[in-house]
Design a protein around this motif. Structure first.
Motif, PDB file in Angstrom:
ATOM      1  N   GLY A 184      39.119  54.659 -18.569  1.00 42.73           N
ATOM      2  CA  GLY A 184      40.447  54.320 -19.080  1.00 42.73           C
ATOM      3  C   GLY A 184      41.354  55.538 -19.088  1.00 42.73           C
ATOM      4  N   MET A 185      40.835  56.658 -19.554  1.00 46.83           N
ATOM      5  CA  MET A 185      41.643  57.888 -19.618  1.00 46.83           C
ATOM      6  C   MET A 185      42.014  58.375 -18.224  1.00 46.83           C
ATOM      7  SD  MET A 185      39.761  59.826 -22.817  1.00 46.83           S
ATOM      8  CE  MET A 185      40.896  61.192 -22.846  1.00 46.83           C
ATOM      9  N   ILE A 186      41.021  58.346 -17.325  1.00 48.54           N
ATOM     10  CA  ILE A 186      41.273  58.841 -15.964  1.00 48.54           C
ATOM     11  C   ILE A 186      42.299  57.971 -15.258  1.00 48.54           C
ATOM     12  CG2 ILE A 186      40.203  59.186 -13.685  1.00 48.54           C
ATOM     13  CD1 ILE A 186      37.591  59.896 -15.280  1.00 48.54           C
ATOM     14  N   SER A 187      42.261  56.648 -15.542  1.00 42.78           N
ATOM     15  CA  SER A 187      43.212  55.754 -14.876  1.00 42.78           C
ATOM     16  C   SER A 187      44.642  56.141 -15.240  1.00 42.78           C
ATOM     17  CB  SER A 187      42.929  54.295 -15.237  1.00 42.78           C
ATOM     18  OG  SER A 187      43.339  54.015 -16.566  1.00 42.78           O
ATOM     19  N   VAL A 188      44.839  56.621 -16.471  1.00 43.44           N
ATOM     20  CA  VAL A 188      46.170  57.061 -16.898  1.00 43.44           C
ATOM     21  C   VAL A 188      46.481  58.425 -16.275  1.00 43.44           C
ATOM     22  CG1 VAL A 188      47.613  57.697 -18.861  1.00 43.44           C
ATOM     23  CG2 VAL A 188      46.032  55.758 -19.046  1.00 43.44           C
ATOM     24  N   GLN A 189      45.503  59.340 -16.334  1.00 45.46           N
ATOM     25  CA  GLN A 189      45.721  60.696 -15.825  1.00 45.46           C
ATOM     26  C   GLN A 189      46.046  60.694 -14.332  1.00 45.46           C
ATOM     27  OE1 GLN A 189      42.011  62.571 -16.828  1.00 45.46           O
ATOM     28  NE2 GLN A 189      42.527  62.763 -19.006  1.00 45.46           N
ATOM     29  N   ALA A 190      45.261  59.962 -13.564  1.00 39.08           N
ATOM     30  CA  ALA A 190      45.400  60.010 -12.104  1.00 39.08           C
ATOM     31  C   ALA A 190      46.242  58.864 -11.568  1.00 39.08           C
ATOM     32  CB  ALA A 190      44.012  59.996 -11.468  1.00 39.08           C
ATOM     33  N   GLU A 191      46.717  58.021 -12.495  1.00 40.76           N
ATOM     34  CA  GLU A 191      47.528  56.860 -12.103  1.00 40.76           C
ATOM     35  C   GLU A 191      46.834  56.027 -11.038  1.00 40.76           C
ATOM     36  OE1 GLU A 191      51.710  57.937 -11.483  1.00 40.76           O
ATOM     37  OE2 GLU A 191      51.223  59.830 -12.470  1.00 40.76           O
ATOM     38  N   VAL A 192      45.606  55.654 -11.332  1.00 40.82           N
ATOM     39  CA  VAL A 192      44.832  54.811 -10.409  1.00 40.82           C
ATOM     40  C   VAL A 192      44.277  53.615 -11.186  1.00 40.82           C
ATOM     41  CG1 VAL A 192      44.192  56.728  -8.899  1.00 40.82           C
ATOM     42  CG2 VAL A 192      42.720  56.138 -10.851  1.00 40.82           C
ATOM     43  N   SER A 193      43.693  52.685 -10.466  1.00 41.02           N
ATOM     44  CA  SER A 193      43.093  51.524 -11.127  1.00 41.02           C
ATOM     45  C   SER A 193      41.815  51.963 -11.863  1.00 41.02           C
ATOM     46  CB  SER A 193      42.739  50.452 -10.099  1.00 41.02           C
ATOM     47  OG  SER A 193      41.630  50.905  -9.327  1.00 41.02           O
TER      48      SER A 193
ATOM     49  N   GLN B 191      37.570  50.532 -22.159  1.00 42.99           N
ATOM     50  CA  GLN B 191      38.569  51.042 -21.209  1.00 42.99           C
ATOM     51  C   GLN B 191      39.938  51.164 -21.877  1.00 42.99           C
ATOM     52  OE1 GLN B 191      37.922  47.990 -18.295  1.00 42.99           O
ATOM     53  NE2 GLN B 191      36.608  49.280 -17.027  1.00 42.99           N
ATOM     54  N   ALA B 192      40.283  50.153 -22.685  1.00 43.90           N
ATOM     55  CA  ALA B 192      41.573  50.176 -23.371  1.00 43.90           C
ATOM     56  C   ALA B 192      41.648  51.346 -24.353  1.00 43.90           C
ATOM     57  CB  ALA B 192      41.801  48.850 -24.100  1.00 43.90           C
ATOM     58  N   LEU B 196      44.632  54.152 -24.128  1.00 45.24           N
ATOM     59  CA  LEU B 196      45.519  54.479 -25.251  1.00 45.24           C
ATOM     60  C   LEU B 196      45.341  55.921 -25.699  1.00 45.24           C
ATOM     61  CD1 LEU B 196      45.314  51.201 -27.365  1.00 45.24           C
ATOM     62  CD2 LEU B 196      47.177  51.968 -25.878  1.00 45.24           C
ATOM     63  N   ALA B 197      44.092  56.361 -25.752  1.00 44.19           N
ATOM     64  CA  ALA B 197      43.827  57.738 -26.187  1.00 44.19           C
ATOM     65  C   ALA B 197      44.550  58.721 -25.270  1.00 44.19           C
ATOM     66  CB  ALA B 197      42.324  58.007 -26.198  1.00 44.19           C
ATOM     67  N   GLU B 198      44.535  58.418 -23.991  1.00 46.90           N
ATOM     68  CA  GLU B 198      45.188  59.316 -23.045  1.00 46.90           C
ATOM     69  C   GLU B 198      46.710  59.240 -23.169  1.00 46.90           C
ATOM     70  OE1 GLU B 198      43.872  61.592 -21.318  1.00 46.90           O
ATOM     71  OE2 GLU B 198      45.680  62.196 -20.223  1.00 46.90           O
ATOM     72  N   ARG B 199      47.240  58.033 -23.296  1.00 53.98           N
ATOM     73  CA  ARG B 199      48.701  57.896 -23.393  1.00 53.98           C
ATOM     74  C   ARG B 199      49.226  58.539 -24.667  1.00 53.98           C
ATOM     75  NH1 ARG B 199      49.529  51.675 -21.494  1.00 53.98           N
ATOM     76  NH2 ARG B 199      49.064  52.005 -19.292  1.00 53.98           N
ATOM     77  N   TRP B 200      48.462  58.416 -25.728  1.00 48.70           N
ATOM     78  CA  TRP B 200      48.949  58.907 -27.023  1.00 48.70           C
ATOM     79  C   TRP B 200      48.447  60.308 -27.339  1.00 48.70           C
ATOM     80  CZ3 TRP B 200      47.310  53.885 -30.059  1.00 48.70           C
ATOM     81  CH2 TRP B 200      48.140  52.815 -29.634  1.00 48.70           C
ATOM     82  N   ASP B 201      47.548  60.796 -26.486  1.00 49.22           N
ATOM     83  CA  ASP B 201      46.917  62.085 -26.729  1.00 49.22           C
ATOM     84  C   ASP B 201      46.216  62.100 -28.090  1.00 49.22           C
ATOM     85  OD1 ASP B 201      46.087  64.571 -25.981  1.00 49.22           O
ATOM     86  OD2 ASP B 201      47.871  65.608 -26.726  1.00 49.22           O
TER      87      ASP B 201
END
Lengths: 245, 242
Positions: A184-193, B191-192, B196-201
């Motif tokens: 989940g975190m990597i998908s945000v960091q790397a902007e991937v699925s 995954q969610a 969220l953890a990444e978006r909100w740091d």
């Protein structure tokens, strides 16, 4: 009580509804009753993905992680064929059968692997993997008992599936919860699925020679991130994982 | 037909072909043998209902004619017939008691003649449906205790699942889909949390707490909520304000 062996107790406890978590019974008892050093059960999630549900700690967990990271081994083979794969001596397996896995499995202290499908007809639900530190065939009686355990586990998976849906909200009882969090975190960091994020994580673990769970822990603890490197603006699709300074 | 009825129909259809399936019959024979050892009884048989609802012997721990006749008799009467009819186990049935003789006259007489003192019948269940029965016989007058009864039921379930494994692929795929859905409902929550953890740091625990709060406030399931977030149908800022 009559003179029943360990197998009876294992089958009996496997059937109990889990009070929490996914499967209540002790995998160590199961390994003991089958005369092996460890057992692991993974559910097959499709497209090569699997979810570790139940395992003795140590070599069995490591072996599942290796197969998950590398995408090869007796487990993936059973997932494809839905037939048992019995390997009494890993040192005698041709190196090209599982080139990445073999050396690492031996290093993890596994010399014999017996992997049975948990299946209903041709549909493979998962795998039961027994491993031993010493090479040697599984005696016929133990193999017969392993099939009994495999059938019991199949019924447990089918029966517990409904309960698992209902208790999904109680928290992280998946062995690899941290892997999905990291994805989940990597998908945000790397902007991937999410699927790509998982591949990035597995590739990173493979390159680093660490279990995928360890790599995921690094991501969640923010020791590693997969953001685009600032020095490579616009690098097309070649996103690199990099350790923070 | 409901899903259960379809499953049951598939199992019943399979009974006739099962006897030709060497692998399965071999497994069930092994299972019967192990049953006699694990439960310390004399003989064990697996009975399955055919399309007419009559019980047929599929496998037994030994092939003595008298034992086979005893199973065959239970087309008509006997504890397995009752067990199959109502799905309740019948344990510790004394074969020499007048009550048993009154209930199953033919069966009780033949069982005694075959040298048995006690019999037990356990239902083979697929969810709510009963597809057959596991039948145990003991030559000695000894009862099985509650723990042994649970083991016997577990072994009856093993026999059931082994038989179910030979259902049509469509049914098997349904079971597999259900298992995957159950696990996926957990995976998406993890995954969610990460998203969220990444978006909100923040940490994943904090992200989970926010997910939970929002789910409760909006009376929605956590898995469904997580899926909406993953699909981009839910603004993470809205979640944070919850």
């Amino acid at each position: 009580m009559s003179s029943r062996g360990d197998l009876a107790a294992v089958v009996e406890t496997l059937r109990l509804a889990p009070s929490g978590g996914l499967i209540d019974a002790d995998p160590a008892d199961c390994a003991l009753s089958l005369g092996v050093d460890g057992v692991a059960v993974s559910a097959l999630m499709g497209e090569g993905a699997s979810e570790l549900l139940w395992a003795t700690s140590g070599a069995s967990t490591v072996l599942e992680d290796l197969q998950y990271t590398l995408g090869e081994g007796p487990g993936p083979d059973v997932a494809n064929s839905c037939a048992a794969v019995l390997v009494p001596d890993l040192t005698k397996v041709p190196a090209d059968r599982w080139p990445a896995l073999l050396p690492q499995a031996l290093r993890a202290g596994v010399e014999a692997v017996f992997c049975l499908p948990l299946h209903i007809g041709g549909a493979c639900l998962g795998t039961l993997t027994l491993q031993c530190a010493a090479a040697g065939p599984l005696p016929e009686r133990d193999l017969a008992d392993a099939w009994i355990v495999a059938n019991t586990l199949t019924s447990v998976l089918v029966r517990n599936a409904e309960r698992w849906t209902a208790t999904a909200e109680d928290g992280s009882d998946l062995y690899r919860a941290v892997v999905h969090q990291a994805a989940g975190m990597i998908s945000v960091q790397a902007e991937v699925s999410l699927a790509e994020a998982l591949l990035l994580l597995r590739a990173h673990a493979f390159r680093q020679g660490t279990p995928v769970v360890r790599a995921a822990e690094d991501v969640v603890a923010r020791r590693v991130h997969f953001r685009n490197d600032g020095d490579e603006p616009g690098a097309s699709g070649r996103r690199r994982d990099c350790t923070r300074p | 037909m409901t899903r259960e009825e379809r499953l049951l129909a598939a199992v019943i259809d399979a009974v006739d072909t099962l006897v030709d399936d060497f692998d399965l019959i071999d497994f069930l024979h092994t299972l019967c043998d192990r049953c006699t050892e694990l439960l310390d009884v004399t003989a064990v048989g697996v009975m399955l209902a055919d399309p007419g609802g009559r019980l047929q012997l599929i496998a037994a721990s030994d092939e003595h004619t008298r034992l086979l006749e005893l199973f065959a008799l239970q087309h008509e009467e006997g504890p397995c017939v009752r067990c199959h009819a109502d799905g309740t186990a019948r344990l510790n049935i004394p074969l020499d008691s007048p009550v048993t003789a009154a209930e199953y006259p033919l069966f009780a007489a033949q069982a005694r003649a075959a040298g048995f003192a006690v019999t037990h019948a356990l239902p083979m269940r697929l969810r709510e449906q009963v597809v057959g029965a596991l039948n145990l016989f003991d030559a000695r007058e000894q009862d099985i205790d509650a723990a042994d009864a649970r083991v016997a039921q577990a072994l009856a379930d093993v026999a059931t699942i082994a038989i179910l494994q030979h259902r049509t692929l469509a049914h098997a795929n349904q079971e597999r889909a259900q298992l995957r859905a159950a696990l996926s409902s957990r995976i998406v929550i993890e995954q969610a949390k990460g998203i969220l953890a990444e978006r909100w740091d923040t940490g994943v625990d904090e992200a989970f707490a926010a997910l939970r709060r929002y789910a409760r406030a909006h009376r929605t399931g956590l898995s469904a909520l997580a899926q909406r977030l993953i699909d981009g149908e839910l603004d993470s800022d809205a979640l944070r304000r919850a």
